[in-house]
Design an enzyme around this catalytic site. Structure first.
Site, PDB file in Angstrom:
ATOM      1  N   ILE A  61       0.836  -1.205   0.000  1.00 15.81           N
ATOM      2  CA  ILE A  61       0.000   0.000   0.000  1.00 15.81           C
ATOM      3  C   ILE A  61       0.877   1.265   0.000  1.00 15.81           C
ATOM      4  CG2 ILE A  61      -1.672   1.326   1.380  1.00 15.81           C
ATOM      5  CD1 ILE A  61      -2.755  -1.405   2.407  1.00 15.81           C
ATOM      6  N   TYR A 202      -1.722  -9.081  16.020  1.00 17.09           N
ATOM      7  CA  TYR A 202      -2.002  -8.051  15.013  1.00 17.09           C
ATOM      8  C   TYR A 202      -3.288  -7.297  15.360  1.00 17.09           C
ATOM      9  CZ  TYR A 202      -3.021  -6.009  10.414  1.00 17.09           C
ATOM     10  OH  TYR A 202      -3.308  -5.130   9.392  1.00 17.09           O
ATOM     11  N   LYS A 206      -3.627  -3.300  16.336  1.00 19.86           N
ATOM     12  CA  LYS A 206      -4.402  -2.349  15.526  1.00 19.86           C
ATOM     13  C   LYS A 206      -5.551  -1.747  16.356  1.00 19.86           C
ATOM     14  CE  LYS A 206      -2.335  -2.472  11.448  1.00 19.86           C
ATOM     15  NZ  LYS A 206      -1.711  -1.315  10.808  1.00 19.86           N
TER      16      LYS A 206
HETATM   17  N1  LIG Z   1      -2.793  -5.573   2.634  1.00 20.85           N
HETATM   18  C1  LIG Z   1      -3.919  -5.652   3.309  1.00 20.85           C
HETATM   19  O1  LIG Z   1      -4.843  -6.371   2.945  1.00 20.85           O
HETATM   20  C2  LIG Z   1      -4.119  -4.828   4.554  1.00 20.85           C
HETATM   21  C3  LIG Z   1      -5.344  -4.892   5.181  1.00 20.85           C
HETATM   22  C4  LIG Z   1      -5.554  -4.112   6.310  1.00 20.85           C
HETATM   23  C5  LIG Z   1      -4.540  -3.300   6.785  1.00 20.85           C
HETATM   24  N2  LIG Z   1      -3.336  -3.273   6.157  1.00 20.85           N
HETATM   25  C6  LIG Z   1      -2.321  -2.391   6.722  1.00 20.85           C
HETATM   26  O2  LIG Z   1      -1.753  -1.638   5.687  1.00 20.85           O
HETATM   27  C7  LIG Z   1      -0.402  -1.311   6.001  1.00 20.85           C
HETATM   28  C8  LIG Z   1       0.489  -1.699   4.827  1.00 20.85           C
HETATM   29  O3  LIG Z   1       0.344  -3.083   4.611  1.00 20.85           O
HETATM   30  P1  LIG Z   1       0.741  -3.800   3.249  1.00 20.85           P
HETATM   31  O4  LIG Z   1      -0.280  -4.811   2.980  1.00 20.85           O
HETATM   32  O5  LIG Z   1       1.057  -2.809   2.186  1.00 20.85           O
HETATM   33  O6  LIG Z   1       2.036  -4.606   3.742  1.00 20.85           O
HETATM   34  P2  LIG Z   1       3.503  -4.752   3.168  1.00 20.85           P
HETATM   35  O7  LIG Z   1       3.505  -4.846   1.686  1.00 20.85           O
HETATM   36  O8  LIG Z   1       4.124  -5.861   3.945  1.00 20.85           O
HETATM   37  O9  LIG Z   1       4.168  -3.364   3.571  1.00 20.85           O
HETATM   38  C9  LIG Z   1       4.502  -3.069   4.877  1.00 20.85           C
HETATM   39  C10 LIG Z   1       5.464  -1.908   4.872  1.00 20.85           C
HETATM   40  O10 LIG Z   1       5.806  -1.613   6.230  1.00 20.85           O
HETATM   41  C11 LIG Z   1       7.211  -1.626   6.362  1.00 20.85           C
HETATM   42  N3  LIG Z   1       7.614  -2.094   7.667  1.00 20.85           N
HETATM   43  C12 LIG Z   1       7.328  -3.277   8.243  1.00 20.85           C
HETATM   44  N4  LIG Z   1       7.917  -3.383   9.428  1.00 20.85           N
HETATM   45  C13 LIG Z   1       8.587  -2.233   9.622  1.00 20.85           C
HETATM   46  C14 LIG Z   1       9.393  -1.734  10.671  1.00 20.85           C
HETATM   47  N5  LIG Z   1       9.665  -2.455  11.760  1.00 20.85           N
HETATM   48  N6  LIG Z   1       9.930  -0.497  10.551  1.00 20.85           N
HETATM   49  C15 LIG Z   1       9.696   0.243   9.442  1.00 20.85           C
HETATM   50  N7  LIG Z   1       8.950  -0.177   8.417  1.00 20.85           N
HETATM   51  C16 LIG Z   1       8.390  -1.405   8.504  1.00 20.85           C
HETATM   52  C17 LIG Z   1       7.697  -2.578   5.264  1.00 20.85           C
HETATM   53  O11 LIG Z   1       9.007  -2.244   4.865  1.00 20.85           O
HETATM   54  P3  LIG Z   1      10.317  -3.101   5.191  1.00 20.85           P
HETATM   55  O12 LIG Z   1       9.931  -4.538   5.074  1.00 20.85           O
HETATM   56  O13 LIG Z   1      11.277  -2.628   4.172  1.00 20.85           O
HETATM   57  O14 LIG Z   1      10.674  -2.678   6.548  1.00 20.85           O
HETATM   58  C18 LIG Z   1       6.742  -2.236   4.135  1.00 20.85           C
HETATM   59  O15 LIG Z   1       7.195  -1.125   3.429  1.00 20.85           O
HETATM   60  C19 LIG Z   1      -0.074  -2.051   7.292  1.00 20.85           C
HETATM   61  O16 LIG Z   1      -0.173  -1.163   8.376  1.00 20.85           O
HETATM   62  C20 LIG Z   1      -1.151  -3.123   7.351  1.00 20.85           C
HETATM   63  O17 LIG Z   1      -1.417  -3.517   8.674  1.00 20.85           O
HETATM   64  C21 LIG Z   1      -3.109  -4.020   5.059  1.00 20.85           C
END
Ligand SMILES: NC(=O)c1ccc[n+]([C@@H]2O[C@H](COP(=O)([O-])OP(=O)(O)OC[C@H]3O[C@@H](n4cnc5c(N)ncnc54)[C@H](OP(=O)(O)O)[C@@H]3O)[C@@H](O)[C@H]2O)c1
Length: 237
Positions: A61, A202, A206
């Site tokens: 995202i 998780y 949240k």
């Molecule tokens: N995808 C979904 O369906 C979904 C649904 C509901 C909510 N969300 C929320 O949306 C947000 C983004 O999720 P996503 O699906 O895009 O996941 P993603 O592709 O895994 O991206 C997560 C991002 O957060 C960074 N990150 C993780 N741990 C970190 C840390 N300790 N320090 C700094 N950066 C960190 C990762 O970068 P690095 O790995 O490089 O650190 C990556 O850029 C999250 O908050 C997630 O809970 C997602």
């Protein structure tokens, strides 16, 4: 017409309308506010020239949002822990026309609270201000409740709750000190409202994020309105 037939038709129509409304709401990911904001809110082009910080911009995202904001002329601060992927996102933005001086990549771990203020300072030194902070970085988790080690709970709380809370506080403090203002966005999850199976750490992290930031922002919003109502010259403290 037979009155019982009329009642039957009315009830059937009601059931159809209610079902359609429920399906419509489900199709919106249960978020009506977002739907109306998209339809009737301000256009994204209004963010042109704004300094936007997206945490977790190295994938998913955050990465997509970075490209969208880049296309709309924002100055960008992108952060995550994986330097290679973050550099890649930065280079993609530059190749799409973002001037090199308009994008700053900050590699740091959200769990490492000690470096947060240094990162905020770097951002301000580069752009002079932060207009929007998008707290998007987050980690997910799946396991049966009794299989989860407490270190996983701790890690998830630090990344998903305390990290965004601490960073948000630092940005708010900067706005307060410079008598400026901006917007804070938070990417949470339906799990943060309703919960999700096999994701206790998780879900809890949240939920905590919702409670800690939502309550505070509502308070600020209400205080702001009250202060404006009472005396436009009083500063929000
Ligand atoms: N995808 C979904 O369906 C979904 C649904 C509901 C909510 N969300 C929320 O949306 C947000 C983004 O999720 P996503 O699906 O895009 O996941 P993603 O592709 O895994 O991206 C997560 C991002 O957060 C960074 N990150 C993780 N741990 C970190 C840390 N300790 N320090 C700094 N950066 C960190 C990762 O970068 P690095 O790995 O490089 O650190 C990556 O850029 C999250 O908050 C997630 O809970 C997602």
């Amino acid at each position: 017409m037979d009155p019982s037939l009329i009642i039957f038709l009315i009830l059937t129509s009601l059931v159809i309308v209610i079902t359609l409304i429920i399906l419509f709401i489900i199709s919106l990911d249960s978020d009506l506010t977002l739907y109306f904001a998209e339809k009737f809110g301000k256009s994204i082009s209004g963010l042109k020239g704004k300094v936007v910080w997206i945490t977790g911009a190295s994938s998913g995202i955050g990465e997509s949002l970075t490209y969208l904001l880049a296309k709309n002329g924002c100055k960008l601060i992108i952060s995550a822990t994986t330097k290679d992927r973050l550099d890649n996102v930065r280079l993609n933005c530059i190749s799409e026309g973002v001037p090199e001086k308009d994008i700053l990549a900050l590699v740091f771990d959200m769990k490492d609270f000690k470096v947060h203020s240094e990162m905020v300072e770097k951002a301000i030194k580069t752009f002079g201000r932060i207009d929007v902070l998008v707290n998007n970085a987050g980690r997910s988790q799946r396991a049966s409740f009794n299989e989860i080690d407490v270190s996983v709970d701790e890690e998830l709380y630090k990344i998903n709750t305390l990290g965004p809370v601490n960073l948000t506080r630092l940005v708010l403090k900067h706005w307060e000190q410079t008598d400026s203002a901006g917007a804070i966005a938070v990417v949470t999850s339906v799990a943060g409202k309703l919960g999700a199976p096999f994701s206790a750490s998780y879900t809890a992290s949240k939920h905590a994020l919702h409670v800690q930031l939502n309550r505070e922002f509502w308070k600020m919003l209400i205080l702001d309105k009250l202060v404006k109502l009472l005396d436009g010259n009083i500063q929000r403290k």
